[in-house]
Scaffold this motif. Sequence first.
Motif, PDB file in Angstrom:
ATOM      1  N   THR A   1       4.884   5.126   1.960  1.00  0.00           N
ATOM      2  CA  THR A   1       6.337   5.287   1.961  1.00  0.00           C
ATOM      3  C   THR A   1       6.728   6.008   3.243  1.00  0.00           C
ATOM      4  OG1 THR A   1       8.248   5.966   0.662  1.00  0.00           O
ATOM      5  CG2 THR A   1       6.379   7.480   0.697  1.00  0.00           C
ATOM      6  N   TYR A   2       8.022   6.255   3.444  1.00  0.00           N
ATOM      7  CA  TYR A   2       8.466   6.848   4.705  1.00  0.00           C
ATOM      8  C   TYR A   2       9.682   7.718   4.464  1.00  0.00           C
ATOM      9  CZ  TYR A   2      11.294   2.651   4.088  1.00  0.00           C
ATOM     10  OH  TYR A   2      12.092   1.682   3.545  1.00  0.00           O
ATOM     11  N   GLU A   3       9.916   8.590   5.425  1.00  0.00           N
ATOM     12  CA  GLU A   3      11.063   9.493   5.319  1.00  0.00           C
ATOM     13  C   GLU A   3      12.357   8.723   5.641  1.00  0.00           C
ATOM     14  OE1 GLU A   3      10.932  12.626   4.287  1.00  0.00           O
ATOM     15  OE2 GLU A   3       8.764  12.419   4.012  1.00  0.00           O
ATOM     16  N   ALA A   4      13.455   9.210   5.083  1.00  0.00           N
ATOM     17  CA  ALA A   4      14.731   8.508   5.264  1.00  0.00           C
ATOM     18  C   ALA A   4      15.238   8.573   6.703  1.00  0.00           C
ATOM     19  CB  ALA A   4      15.778   9.096   4.325  1.00  0.00           C
TER      20      ALA A   4
ATOM     21  N   LEU B   1       5.244  -8.838  -3.849  1.00  0.00           N
ATOM     22  CA  LEU B   1       6.556  -8.382  -4.315  1.00  0.00           C
ATOM     23  C   LEU B   1       6.537  -6.897  -4.656  1.00  0.00           C
ATOM     24  CD1 LEU B   1       8.350 -10.841  -6.744  1.00  0.00           C
ATOM     25  CD2 LEU B   1       9.116  -9.952  -4.559  1.00  0.00           C
ATOM     26  N   LEU B   2       5.480  -6.468  -5.336  1.00  0.00           N
ATOM     27  CA  LEU B   2       5.370  -5.040  -5.689  1.00  0.00           C
ATOM     28  C   LEU B   2       5.315  -4.185  -4.414  1.00  0.00           C
ATOM     29  CD1 LEU B   2       2.799  -5.154  -8.661  1.00  0.00           C
ATOM     30  CD2 LEU B   2       5.280  -4.991  -8.760  1.00  0.00           C
ATOM     31  N   ILE B   3       4.583  -4.670  -3.416  1.00  0.00           N
ATOM     32  CA  ILE B   3       4.498  -3.946  -2.136  1.00  0.00           C
ATOM     33  C   ILE B   3       5.894  -3.830  -1.530  1.00  0.00           C
ATOM     34  CG2 ILE B   3       3.646  -4.085   0.241  1.00  0.00           C
ATOM     35  CD1 ILE B   3       1.121  -5.471  -0.896  1.00  0.00           C
ATOM     36  N   ARG B   4       6.629  -4.941  -1.544  1.00  0.00           N
ATOM     37  CA  ARG B   4       7.947  -4.924  -0.907  1.00  0.00           C
ATOM     38  C   ARG B   4       8.929  -4.055  -1.696  1.00  0.00           C
ATOM     39  NH1 ARG B   4       7.605  -4.766   3.819  1.00  0.00           N
ATOM     40  NH2 ARG B   4       9.734  -4.119   3.483  1.00  0.00           N
ATOM     41  N   ILE B   5       8.807  -4.032  -3.015  1.00  0.00           N
ATOM     42  CA  ILE B   5       9.689  -3.146  -3.801  1.00  0.00           C
ATOM     43  C   ILE B   5       9.394  -1.697  -3.420  1.00  0.00           C
ATOM     44  CG2 ILE B   5      10.188  -2.306  -6.134  1.00  0.00           C
ATOM     45  CD1 ILE B   5       9.639  -5.201  -7.111  1.00  0.00           C
ATOM     46  N   GLN B   6       8.121  -1.367  -3.298  1.00  0.00           N
ATOM     47  CA  GLN B   6       7.737   0.000  -2.944  1.00  0.00           C
ATOM     48  C   GLN B   6       8.298   0.395  -1.579  1.00  0.00           C
ATOM     49  OE1 GLN B   6       6.424   2.627  -4.230  1.00  0.00           O
ATOM     50  NE2 GLN B   6       6.142   3.738  -2.296  1.00  0.00           N
TER      51      GLN B   6
ATOM     52  N   SER C   1       2.062   4.248  -7.412  1.00  0.00           N
ATOM     53  CA  SER C   1       1.383   5.413  -6.838  1.00  0.00           C
ATOM     54  C   SER C   1       0.698   5.018  -5.531  1.00  0.00           C
ATOM     55  CB  SER C   1       0.342   5.939  -7.821  1.00  0.00           C
ATOM     56  OG  SER C   1      -0.722   5.019  -7.904  1.00  0.00           O
ATOM     57  N   PRO C   2       0.343   5.987  -4.688  1.00  0.00           N
ATOM     58  CA  PRO C   2      -0.371   5.652  -3.436  1.00  0.00           C
ATOM     59  C   PRO C   2      -1.657   4.886  -3.695  1.00  0.00           C
ATOM     60  CG  PRO C   2       0.325   7.943  -3.415  1.00  0.00           C
ATOM     61  CD  PRO C   2       0.630   7.424  -4.778  1.00  0.00           C
ATOM     62  N   GLN C   3      -2.367   5.282  -4.759  1.00  0.00           N
ATOM     63  CA  GLN C   3      -3.649   4.611  -5.056  1.00  0.00           C
ATOM     64  C   GLN C   3      -3.422   3.143  -5.425  1.00  0.00           C
ATOM     65  OE1 GLN C   3      -2.653   7.527  -6.429  1.00  0.00           O
ATOM     66  NE2 GLN C   3      -4.023   8.933  -5.336  1.00  0.00           N
ATOM     67  N   VAL C   4      -2.414   2.925  -6.263  1.00  0.00           N
ATOM     68  CA  VAL C   4      -2.099   1.542  -6.664  1.00  0.00           C
ATOM     69  C   VAL C   4      -1.651   0.734  -5.444  1.00  0.00           C
ATOM     70  CG1 VAL C   4      -0.466   0.132  -7.996  1.00  0.00           C
ATOM     71  CG2 VAL C   4      -1.571   2.093  -9.053  1.00  0.00           C
ATOM     72  N   PHE C   5      -0.890   1.385  -4.557  1.00  0.00           N
ATOM     73  CA  PHE C   5      -0.408   0.703  -3.357  1.00  0.00           C
ATOM     74  C   PHE C   5      -1.588   0.227  -2.503  1.00  0.00           C
ATOM     75  CE2 PHE C   5       1.311   0.512   0.968  1.00  0.00           C
ATOM     76  CZ  PHE C   5       2.435  -0.266   0.760  1.00  0.00           C
ATOM     77  N   ASN C   6      -2.575   1.112  -2.333  1.00  0.00           N
ATOM     78  CA  ASN C   6      -3.764   0.732  -1.544  1.00  0.00           C
ATOM     79  C   ASN C   6      -4.472  -0.470  -2.165  1.00  0.00           C
ATOM     80  OD1 ASN C   6      -3.222   2.828   0.113  1.00  0.00           O
ATOM     81  ND2 ASN C   6      -4.904   4.140  -0.558  1.00  0.00           N
ATOM     82  N   ARG C   7      -4.549  -0.459  -3.498  1.00  0.00           N
ATOM     83  CA  ARG C   7      -5.209  -1.601  -4.164  1.00  0.00           C
ATOM     84  C   ARG C   7      -4.377  -2.864  -4.002  1.00  0.00           C
ATOM     85  NH1 ARG C   7      -5.724   2.181  -9.208  1.00  0.00           N
ATOM     86  NH2 ARG C   7      -7.209   3.629  -8.290  1.00  0.00           N
ATOM     87  N   LEU C   8      -3.058  -2.691  -4.043  1.00  0.00           N
ATOM     88  CA  LEU C   8      -2.191  -3.874  -3.955  1.00  0.00           C
ATOM     89  C   LEU C   8      -2.361  -4.587  -2.614  1.00  0.00           C
ATOM     90  CD1 LEU C   8       1.170  -2.704  -5.576  1.00  0.00           C
ATOM     91  CD2 LEU C   8      -0.369  -4.486  -6.400  1.00  0.00           C
ATOM     92  N   PHE C   9      -2.316  -3.825  -1.502  1.00  0.00           N
ATOM     93  CA  PHE C   9      -2.422  -4.550  -0.220  1.00  0.00           C
ATOM     94  C   PHE C   9      -3.834  -5.078   0.016  1.00  0.00           C
ATOM     95  CE2 PHE C   9      -2.693  -0.107   1.712  1.00  0.00           C
ATOM     96  CZ  PHE C   9      -3.984  -0.206   2.204  1.00  0.00           C
ATOM     97  N   THR C  10      -4.822  -4.397  -0.552  1.00  0.00           N
ATOM     98  CA  THR C  10      -6.195  -4.917  -0.426  1.00  0.00           C
ATOM     99  C   THR C  10      -6.348  -6.233  -1.179  1.00  0.00           C
ATOM    100  OG1 THR C  10      -7.025  -2.662  -0.299  1.00  0.00           O
ATOM    101  CG2 THR C  10      -8.632  -4.374  -0.808  1.00  0.00           C
TER     102      THR C  10
ATOM    103  N   ASN D   1      10.030   6.273  -1.875  1.00  0.00           N
ATOM    104  CA  ASN D   1       9.953   5.566  -3.155  1.00  0.00           C
ATOM    105  C   ASN D   1       8.620   5.862  -3.834  1.00  0.00           C
ATOM    106  OD1 ASN D   1      10.657   3.886  -5.193  1.00  0.00           O
ATOM    107  ND2 ASN D   1      10.589   1.981  -4.009  1.00  0.00           N
ATOM    108  N   THR D   2       8.654   5.939  -5.145  1.00  0.00           N
ATOM    109  CA  THR D   2       7.406   6.149  -5.897  1.00  0.00           C
ATOM    110  C   THR D   2       7.287   5.103  -6.996  1.00  0.00           C
ATOM    111  OG1 THR D   2       8.588   7.750  -7.252  1.00  0.00           O
ATOM    112  CG2 THR D   2       7.248   8.632  -5.448  1.00  0.00           C
ATOM    113  N   PHE D   3       7.725   3.881  -6.662  1.00  0.00           N
ATOM    114  CA  PHE D   3       7.669   2.787  -7.636  1.00  0.00           C
ATOM    115  C   PHE D   3       6.230   2.577  -8.121  1.00  0.00           C
ATOM    116  CE2 PHE D   3       7.179  -1.861  -8.343  1.00  0.00           C
ATOM    117  CZ  PHE D   3       7.986  -1.965  -9.463  1.00  0.00           C
TER     118      PHE D   3
END
Lengths: 562, 289
Positions: free
Chosen positions: A471-474, A59-64, A74-83, A70-72
């Motif tokens: 994240t990605y550009e609009a 869910l956190l990944i999908r919110i991001q 951080s990049p570091q937390v995101f990497n840990r989340l999908f791992t 989006n900066t819901f």
Amino acid sequence: MATQTPVPAVLDQTTSTACRPMWLEVLHDWVTTVDHKKIGLMYIGYALLFLVVAGFEALLIRIQLAIPNNTFVSPQVFNRLFTMHGSTMIFFVAMPVLFGFGNYLIPLMIGARDMAFPRLNAFSFWVSAFGGLLLYFSYFGGSGLYGAGSAPDVGWWAYAPLTAKAFSPGHSTDYWTLAILLSGVGTIGTALNIVTTVICMRCPGMKLSRMPLLVWIYLVMSLMAFVTISPLTAAQIMLMLDRYLGSHLFDTQAGGSAVLWMHFFWIFGHPEVYILILPAFAFANEIIPVFSRKAIFGYPAMVAATVGIGFVSLSVWAHHMFTVGMGAGANTFFVFSSMTIAVPTGIKIFNWLATIWGGKIRFTTSMMFAIGFLFQFLIAGLTGIMLAVAPFDWQLGNSYFVVAHFHYVIVGGILFMLFSAFYYWYPKMTGRMLSEKLGKWHFWLFLIGFHLTFDIMHIPGILGMPRRIYTYEADRGWMIWNLLVSSGAMIQTVGVLLFVYNLVRSYFKGAVAGADPWDGWTLEWSTTSPPPSYNFAVIPSVGSRRPLWDLKHPEDPDNNYE
Amino acid sequence: MNNDEERTQSGVVELPSPTAWPMVLALGLALICTGMVTNVVIGLLGLLLFVWGGIGWFLQVLPHEQHVEVPVLNEEIEIASSRRLKARLPASDMHRKILPIETYHISAGIKGGIAGGIAMIVPAALFGLIRYHSIWYAANLLAAGGFVSWIGASDAFLSQFHMQGLFAAIAIHGLTSLLVGLLYGAVLPMYPRYPIVTAGLVAPLLFTGILHSALGVISPILNQRIDWFWFVISQVAFGLVCGFVVNLHTRVRTAQFRALPFAVRAGIHSDFAARNDPAEKADKKDQAQ
């Protein structure tokens, strides 16, 4: 005309006036148990716990990813989340829940009192459970003395050289390595137990040709686990040697090979998909016939297809590596081997359809999930064949198309069939029926959420959205698709919460199930719900693949035809 | 009477006694691993638990496995269907498929595939010879699907002899011919009335149609340069020869044969002939109407 045949069985006659055990007694009872049913339930409970955790990470990944820039997190937390999401779902949700059902059902279905090695069974569970706890302890201890990183962030593949000391300082990767290693020990233990139990402990009359298909499939799946977990464990040990003892097995700058890690990982990783999907097939083989009121179509072909999948799945791993540049010969081989596996899988799909065809179908929640599985697994298989074509894979490898494909397999296939299994065997495990009304709500919400998420997820993949992107550009044109995908994830979450509520509520307030609420045909329905610790007062004897049909219809037993 | 039955009749069942040692051993192993990434003291504690758990487990099973006796209370459970059986309606055999009671041995398909594959070479080589003055053109064109570097090859290049091209063409053509031959062996008994039309015309046309729609994906270079007229001729050559060779073989009985009544199998009563008799089928249809 209904027929009735009394058979000796057992009821738990513990009086209602008996003292309720203290919570410490209950805890002691569960910690020291070697009963396959309790161990199975512990596997399932612990997998559900991790399902909630890994689902929350998703869910956190999908919110991001729902909106651009989006900066819901951080990049570091995101990497840990999908791992953590990937590792947890595969090693600490899917494997344990499937082993949980296997543990619970196999002895009951073959008319045995317990698994062949009850203590090894307990050890396997506990070592897997501690592995999961160790993985999540990394959030507290992963920094080690270096202050770098906490939870692992190298993806669930942990490709070299990301895992090298230079790129992954601290202990986060080590936690991942050790946790997976412990999980592997547990998996081997349980697989050994299942194989021995099935070979040595079948009741009188249960020849291999009369074994329930569920048991057949668990046998094949366990044999596959022997072959596939070993390279993974070896690779984990080699990685530890690289990180701490100065070897250079995966260090390309010192003569090692990063591709070697890929081979080691995927020779485990792809058969693992079949290790996970085979039990889903097993559930379908038991549930679809009962709710179609027909014997399974093509039993021998189903067994042959299972064994075929077991063999072929060991030779497809490098289709995950088409983009590595293996050369035309290797690419061609893995294209063909990957496509070949569609043949036995197709046989199964056709046989399930033939079982349903002309049957008197009962649309219980369990059956509805099973039918959903049939359609979705077919689509997942078709996108799998697309990705098995090397040039197609060169275009869409590592994109969200791939993410959508394997989630279609795991959620649309395995998870749907798991839900089906929960609705089917929950009455046996607890003695209470799950609410059908809540179940239907669960089914429709989850179905809508699933398709909103994973059908649409293919599109940003085709539009070029890479997996694991933070994240990605609009201006990329991915926003609307990602927003829809994230909305679908929310709907799925509501469905799952409803399911959990149903599990808890029905345990206390559900209708009493009785021994055989579905008019089933396999041996587990011949004992009480829940079964006593010894399963059967008298070891049963069987004369066909559907022993309970024979008892219920002595005028027309199956052994006239088998 | 075995021990299990004796114990059941005496009212108890022996089960393995509950024990915490497997959990202790697992905890020890997990702590050893944890010690590697936290502190050596934790690792030592893990080692201690591991050894302690191992000894405890050992004593659980040796010299004698420890059991508990669980009391059994027998009570009868009714195993009954909640559904009612109904008398089956008489089924018409009008829509039932009649599966072949005889088919060809697998070797018939293999031999047919080999013969058809050889026959197919003749029109293919003829095509190359007439159009490009080379018997190697068709073989190289087929092989080009397997070589990425041949995608842009000129006609002159494809008209020359290439050893690797020949090997690749033999492999592709040989494998395909065998598979199609096996298919012929399996399918022909299902269409016994017009084997020449089925094998020599219908199957090649169907196969050509399928390939026409899929060739762009399978082999783009072959798709660009293929001559469909000659392709159909070579397919017909394959079909006629393969079908002929397959038909030469004696049929073997299938599992369907074993399901026939003894009188039919023994040749006393010819039910099979009746089921395949168009006149009798027409009579039955009239009666049904």
